[in-house]
Design a protein around this motif. Structure first.
Motif, PDB file in Angstrom:
ATOM      1  N   PRO A 176       0.823  -1.214   0.000  1.00 44.63           N
ATOM      2  CA  PRO A 176       0.000   0.000   0.000  1.00 44.63           C
ATOM      3  C   PRO A 176       0.852   1.258   0.000  1.00 44.63           C
ATOM      4  N   LEU A 177       0.387   2.250  -0.744  1.00 44.68           N
ATOM      5  CA  LEU A 177       1.097   3.520  -0.815  1.00 44.68           C
ATOM      6  C   LEU A 177       0.810   4.371   0.413  1.00 44.68           C
ATOM      7  N   GLN A 178       1.780   5.184   0.788  1.00 40.99           N
ATOM      8  CA  GLN A 178       1.563   6.182   1.821  1.00 40.99           C
ATOM      9  C   GLN A 178       0.748   7.340   1.230  1.00 40.99           C
ATOM     10  N   VAL A 179       0.244   8.214   2.093  1.00 42.13           N
ATOM     11  CA  VAL A 179      -0.653   9.290   1.649  1.00 42.13           C
ATOM     12  C   VAL A 179      -0.011  10.144   0.553  1.00 42.13           C
ATOM     13  N   GLU A 180       1.223  10.574   0.773  1.00 44.48           N
ATOM     14  CA  GLU A 180       1.891  11.425  -0.220  1.00 44.48           C
ATOM     15  C   GLU A 180       2.170  10.660  -1.511  1.00 44.48           C
ATOM     16  N   GLU A 181       2.488   9.387  -1.383  1.00 38.00           N
ATOM     17  CA  GLU A 181       2.724   8.562  -2.571  1.00 38.00           C
ATOM     18  C   GLU A 181       1.447   8.426  -3.393  1.00 38.00           C
ATOM     19  N   LYS A 182       0.306   8.286  -2.709  1.00 41.22           N
ATOM     20  CA  LYS A 182      -0.981   8.201  -3.409  1.00 41.22           C
ATOM     21  C   LYS A 182      -1.255   9.484  -4.185  1.00 41.22           C
TER      22      LYS A 182
END
Length: 230
Positions: free
Chosen positions: A187-193
């Protein structure tokens, strides 16, 4: 017709074992056709190599790179098993499974499992009397380490930059700084998303339309070259 997810549908080479998800967005009863049929365990069947050879599937392509002539030869054969090998087509047809699909139903299958769309029959034409297209959606899941097919390719990332040919999906995303193959796991982190979402907007609005234009030009060139040799 019966096919696997080879180079016409799937960008990576034959060493990969991705998963295809077929999502129904409409009510599609099996009795009317219009859904997806599968041939259970066909991805491990003894005859599968002969089937690949019949339709010029990815496992038959040279690992050192696909030439324009080779792509032209196999292009359009993927779904023509019925006319190219009647014996194997009959074997696959004898194992066919069809399903009643409801909106939201998902069919998960191995990339190399033989499958095909089912034709809407006469009762189905009456049932779907508004003549609207049935709504379906497909999603491809693949390892980031899987590599794109070497050589001539109709994959958008390769059409945009032929140097992406033969690279892994992760490498293509990293080198081009664009999520051609969006990551879903881990799963991606918030900033990565957020970054991935912005990149996907750029791809859909700017890059994919250009790739589609290049794809049409490439196909027209392949067909014209074939007609010239005929």
């Amino acid at each position: 017709g019966w096919h696997v997810d080879d180079n016409l549908f799937w960008p990576t080479d034959s060493s990969s074992s991705g998963v295809n998800v077929w999502l129904s967005l409409d009510e599609i009863p099996a009795e009317y056709g219009g859904g997806m049929a599968v041939s259970p365990r066909s991805h491990t069947a003894e005859w599968r190599r002969d089937a690949y050879a019949s339709i010029g599937s990815t496992p038959t392509l040279p690992p050192e790179g696909v030439s324009p002539a080779q792509l032209r030869k196999t292009f359009g054969q993927t779904c023509n098993m019925a006319s190219l090998n009647e014996e194997i087509n009959a074997k696959i047809e004898s194992t066919k499974l069809v399903f009643d699909y409801r909106p939201g139903d998902c069919l998960f299958c191995h990339r190399w499992l033989f499958h095909r769309s089912t034709i809407i029959n006469e009762d189905g034409m009456n049932h779907y009397d508004d003549n609207s297209a049935l709504k379906r959606y497909t999603i491809r899941y693949e390892r980031g380490s899987a590599k794109l097919i070497q050589g001539v390719n109709l994959e958008p990332s390769v059409l945009i930059d032929p140097q992406n040919s033969g690279k892994s999906l992760d490498e293509v995303c990293e080198i081009n700084n664009k999520p051609f193959y969006p990551r879903c796991w881990p799963p991606l982190q918030v900033e990565e998303k957020k970054l991935q979402s912005v990149g996907m907007d750029i791809l859909s609005q700017e890059i994919f339309p250009l790739a589609q234009k290049k794809k049409i030009e490439t196909i027209q060139g392949l067909m014209a070259a074939g007609a010239g040799k005929a």
